[in-house]
Design a protein around this motif. Structure first.
Motif, PDB file in Angstrom:
ATOM      1  N   SER A 115       0.775  -1.173  -0.008  1.00 41.88           N
ATOM      2  CA  SER A 115       0.063   0.086  -0.016  1.00 41.88           C
ATOM      3  C   SER A 115       1.061   1.191   0.034  1.00 41.88           C
ATOM      4  CB  SER A 115      -1.002   0.024   1.210  1.00 41.88           C
ATOM      5  OG  SER A 115      -1.627   1.154   1.291  1.00 41.88           O
ATOM      6  N   ASP A 116       0.471   2.262  -0.803  1.00 35.97           N
ATOM      7  CA  ASP A 116       1.138   3.351  -0.674  1.00 35.97           C
ATOM      8  C   ASP A 116       1.086   4.214   0.825  1.00 35.97           C
ATOM      9  OD1 ASP A 116       1.567   3.306  -3.499  1.00 35.97           O
ATOM     10  OD2 ASP A 116      -0.204   4.457  -4.134  1.00 35.97           O
ATOM     11  N   ALA A 117      -0.006   3.823   1.463  1.00 36.01           N
ATOM     12  CA  ALA A 117      -0.330   4.416   2.852  1.00 36.01           C
ATOM     13  C   ALA A 117       0.666   3.573   3.727  1.00 36.01           C
ATOM     14  CB  ALA A 117      -1.580   4.540   3.257  1.00 36.01           C
ATOM     15  N   PRO A 118       1.629   3.827   4.669  1.00 36.36           N
ATOM     16  CA  PRO A 118       2.348   3.116   5.720  1.00 36.36           C
ATOM     17  C   PRO A 118       1.523   2.430   6.583  1.00 36.36           C
ATOM     18  CG  PRO A 118       3.453   5.126   5.141  1.00 36.36           C
ATOM     19  CD  PRO A 118       1.968   5.179   4.687  1.00 36.36           C
ATOM     20  N   PHE A 152     -10.156  -2.775   3.752  1.00 34.88           N
ATOM     21  CA  PHE A 152     -11.212  -2.548   4.627  1.00 34.88           C
ATOM     22  C   PHE A 152     -10.827  -1.266   5.755  1.00 34.88           C
ATOM     23  CE2 PHE A 152      -8.842  -5.875   6.452  1.00 34.88           C
ATOM     24  CZ  PHE A 152      -8.759  -5.413   7.788  1.00 34.88           C
ATOM     25  N   LYS A 153     -11.696  -0.283   6.149  1.00 37.12           N
ATOM     26  CA  LYS A 153     -11.554   0.491   7.287  1.00 37.12           C
ATOM     27  C   LYS A 153     -12.594   0.155   8.537  1.00 37.12           C
ATOM     28  CE  LYS A 153     -14.315   4.258   5.566  1.00 37.12           C
ATOM     29  NZ  LYS A 153     -14.218   5.428   5.192  1.00 37.12           N
ATOM     30  N   THR A 154     -13.675  -0.539   8.000  1.00 33.79           N
ATOM     31  CA  THR A 154     -14.515  -1.010   9.083  1.00 33.79           C
ATOM     32  C   THR A 154     -14.987  -2.462   8.688  1.00 33.79           C
ATOM     33  OG1 THR A 154     -16.480   0.028   8.255  1.00 33.79           O
ATOM     34  CG2 THR A 154     -15.222   1.184   9.696  1.00 33.79           C
ATOM     35  N   LEU A 155     -15.343  -3.143   9.457  1.00 34.57           N
ATOM     36  CA  LEU A 155     -15.795  -4.595   9.432  1.00 34.57           C
ATOM     37  C   LEU A 155     -17.145  -4.836  10.138  1.00 34.57           C
ATOM     38  CD1 LEU A 155     -12.523  -6.578   9.941  1.00 34.57           C
ATOM     39  CD2 LEU A 155     -13.589  -6.071   7.587  1.00 34.57           C
ATOM     40  N   VAL A 167     -26.036 -16.961   3.854  1.00 40.27           N
ATOM     41  CA  VAL A 167     -24.745 -17.234   4.468  1.00 40.27           C
ATOM     42  C   VAL A 167     -24.622 -16.119   5.336  1.00 40.27           C
ATOM     43  CG1 VAL A 167     -24.096 -18.802   2.698  1.00 40.27           C
ATOM     44  CG2 VAL A 167     -23.127 -16.573   2.518  1.00 40.27           C
ATOM     45  N   LEU A 168     -23.285 -16.166   5.955  1.00 40.77           N
ATOM     46  CA  LEU A 168     -22.826 -14.872   6.689  1.00 40.77           C
ATOM     47  C   LEU A 168     -21.559 -14.414   6.042  1.00 40.77           C
ATOM     48  CD1 LEU A 168     -22.878 -16.089  10.524  1.00 40.77           C
ATOM     49  CD2 LEU A 168     -24.256 -14.744   9.375  1.00 40.77           C
ATOM     50  N   GLY A 169     -21.831 -13.311   5.758  1.00 40.92           N
ATOM     51  CA  GLY A 169     -20.609 -12.497   4.985  1.00 40.92           C
ATOM     52  C   GLY A 169     -19.821 -11.289   5.796  1.00 40.92           C
ATOM     53  N   ILE A 170     -18.590 -10.931   5.475  1.00 40.90           N
ATOM     54  CA  ILE A 170     -17.699 -10.019   6.222  1.00 40.90           C
ATOM     55  C   ILE A 170     -17.884  -8.769   5.350  1.00 40.90           C
ATOM     56  CG2 ILE A 170     -15.610  -9.532   7.020  1.00 40.90           C
ATOM     57  CD1 ILE A 170     -14.857 -12.554   6.865  1.00 40.90           C
ATOM     58  N   TYR A 171     -18.670  -7.945   5.640  1.00 40.00           N
ATOM     59  CA  TYR A 171     -18.983  -6.748   5.004  1.00 40.00           C
ATOM     60  C   TYR A 171     -17.995  -5.750   5.418  1.00 40.00           C
ATOM     61  CZ  TYR A 171     -23.814  -8.456   3.892  1.00 40.00           C
ATOM     62  OH  TYR A 171     -24.717  -8.815   3.246  1.00 40.00           O
ATOM     63  N   MET A 172     -17.642  -4.761   4.350  1.00 35.52           N
ATOM     64  CA  MET A 172     -16.457  -3.877   4.579  1.00 35.52           C
ATOM     65  C   MET A 172     -16.769  -2.364   4.167  1.00 35.52           C
ATOM     66  SD  MET A 172     -13.255  -6.217   3.350  1.00 35.52           S
ATOM     67  CE  MET A 172     -13.977  -6.194   1.550  1.00 35.52           C
ATOM     68  N   GLU A 173     -16.425  -1.349   4.926  1.00 34.04           N
ATOM     69  CA  GLU A 173     -16.309   0.035   4.351  1.00 34.04           C
ATOM     70  C   GLU A 173     -15.150   0.153   3.921  1.00 34.04           C
ATOM     71  OE1 GLU A 173     -18.998   2.031   3.951  1.00 34.04           O
ATOM     72  OE2 GLU A 173     -20.542   0.649   4.781  1.00 34.04           O
ATOM     73  N   GLU A 174     -14.657   0.501   2.682  1.00 31.36           N
ATOM     74  CA  GLU A 174     -13.431   0.389   2.144  1.00 31.36           C
ATOM     75  C   GLU A 174     -12.846   1.969   2.626  1.00 31.36           C
ATOM     76  OE1 GLU A 174     -13.007  -0.959  -1.901  1.00 31.36           O
ATOM     77  OE2 GLU A 174     -14.213  -2.844  -1.514  1.00 31.36           O
ATOM     78  N   THR A 175     -11.476   1.652   2.119  1.00 38.88           N
ATOM     79  CA  THR A 175     -10.784   3.151   2.160  1.00 38.88           C
ATOM     80  C   THR A 175      -9.807   3.066   1.116  1.00 38.88           C
ATOM     81  OG1 THR A 175      -9.183   4.155   3.559  1.00 38.88           O
ATOM     82  CG2 THR A 175      -8.765   1.940   3.461  1.00 38.88           C
ATOM     83  N   GLY A 176      -9.153   4.178   0.831  1.00 38.81           N
ATOM     84  CA  GLY A 176      -7.987   4.136  -0.124  1.00 38.81           C
ATOM     85  C   GLY A 176      -8.994   4.535  -1.604  1.00 38.81           C
ATOM     86  N   ASN A 180     -15.678   5.152   0.763  1.00 39.33           N
ATOM     87  CA  ASN A 180     -16.964   5.227   0.744  1.00 39.33           C
ATOM     88  C   ASN A 180     -17.901   4.049  -0.189  1.00 39.33           C
ATOM     89  OD1 ASN A 180     -16.674   7.485   2.531  1.00 39.33           O
ATOM     90  ND2 ASN A 180     -16.347   8.841   0.402  1.00 39.33           N
ATOM     91  N   ILE A 181     -17.047   2.992  -0.483  1.00 41.81           N
ATOM     92  CA  ILE A 181     -17.699   1.935  -1.243  1.00 41.81           C
ATOM     93  C   ILE A 181     -17.751   0.744  -0.095  1.00 41.81           C
ATOM     94  CG2 ILE A 181     -17.305   0.050  -2.903  1.00 41.81           C
ATOM     95  CD1 ILE A 181     -15.861   2.458  -4.733  1.00 41.81           C
ATOM     96  N   SER A 182     -18.780   0.129  -0.124  1.00 40.43           N
ATOM     97  CA  SER A 182     -18.976  -1.183   0.710  1.00 40.43           C
ATOM     98  C   SER A 182     -18.804  -2.265  -0.149  1.00 40.43           C
ATOM     99  CB  SER A 182     -20.680  -1.170   1.055  1.00 40.43           C
ATOM    100  OG  SER A 182     -20.879   0.133   2.045  1.00 40.43           O
TER     101      SER A 182
END
Length: 202
Positions: A115-118, A152-155, A167-176, A180-182
């Motif tokens: 990632s470009d972000a350390p 991901f930034k949140t889970l 089923v159960l899924g792992i939902y993510m709010e994305e970063t980078g 603002n995309i899920s």
């Protein structure tokens, strides 16, 4: 007459089979996720994934039946320095559902993507499929996965309806790039798959 007597039992059997298929009960939806109690510690992560992995502060920890086998599994966020070097020693699978979705299927290559972000380097998702009475805390779990390059930034873990079942899924709010995309990661019976929300589930 004898021909008719021969056909009647066959027709009756077909009707019973059809009726049974039509009345087959629908399986209940999976139970909601919950936090592990007590919470997972770095000592546990080091035991299962090696000293190169440590818990990531912030995202919640989840216990849920991700692979739909009736046994609880574990999901935690972590930072892992060199997962490819430890996967054989600690018997876990390194997978990259995100880059596989984008067409880059070789995890030996994508594991070198940085990632470009350390602060994002090495951010991973650790999943343990439980086994037996001790579930994800078993000395030898059913399977272990280290998912890399997920932005991901949140889970959160909640129900996901696919074509044939829930089923159960792992939902993510994305970063980078996906700010603002899920999106969601889910077990398809063989591997973990990434899917942006709003696209068709396969």
């Amino acid at each position: 007459m004898s021909y008719t007597r021969f056909l009647l039992p066959i027709l009756a059997g077909l009707m019973i089979t059809t009726a049974s298929a039509q009345t087959k009960p629908v399986p209940p939806p999976p139970a909601h996720a919950k936090p592990p109690s007590p919470a997972v510690t770095d000592d546990f992560i080091h035991k299962q994934f090696g000293d190169n992995c440590s818990l990531l502060d912030g995202p919640a920890q989840f216990v849920a039946d991700l692979d739909d086998d009736g046994v609880d599994d574990l999901v935690v966020a972590a930072k892992c320095k060199n997962p490819m070097a430890d996967k054989d020693e600690y018997s876990f699978v390194v997978a990259d559902p995100y880059d596989s979705f984008l067409g880059f299927g070789n995890v030996k290559v994508t594991s070198s993507f940085g990632s470009d972000a350390p602060e994002r380097r090495g951010v991973s998702l650790l999943i343990i499929h439980g086994e037996g009475h001790d579930a994800w805390r078993a000395e030898t779990p059913k399977a272990k996965f280290l998912l890399i390059n997920l932005p991901f930034k949140t889970l959160t873990v909640k129900r996901l309806t696919l074509k044939k079942k829930t089923v159960l899924g792992i939902y993510m709010e994305e970063t980078g790039e996906g700010e603002n995309i899920s999106s969601v990661v889910f077990w398809d019976g063989k591997k973990y798959k990434y899917q942006p929300l709003g696209s068709t589930m396969e």
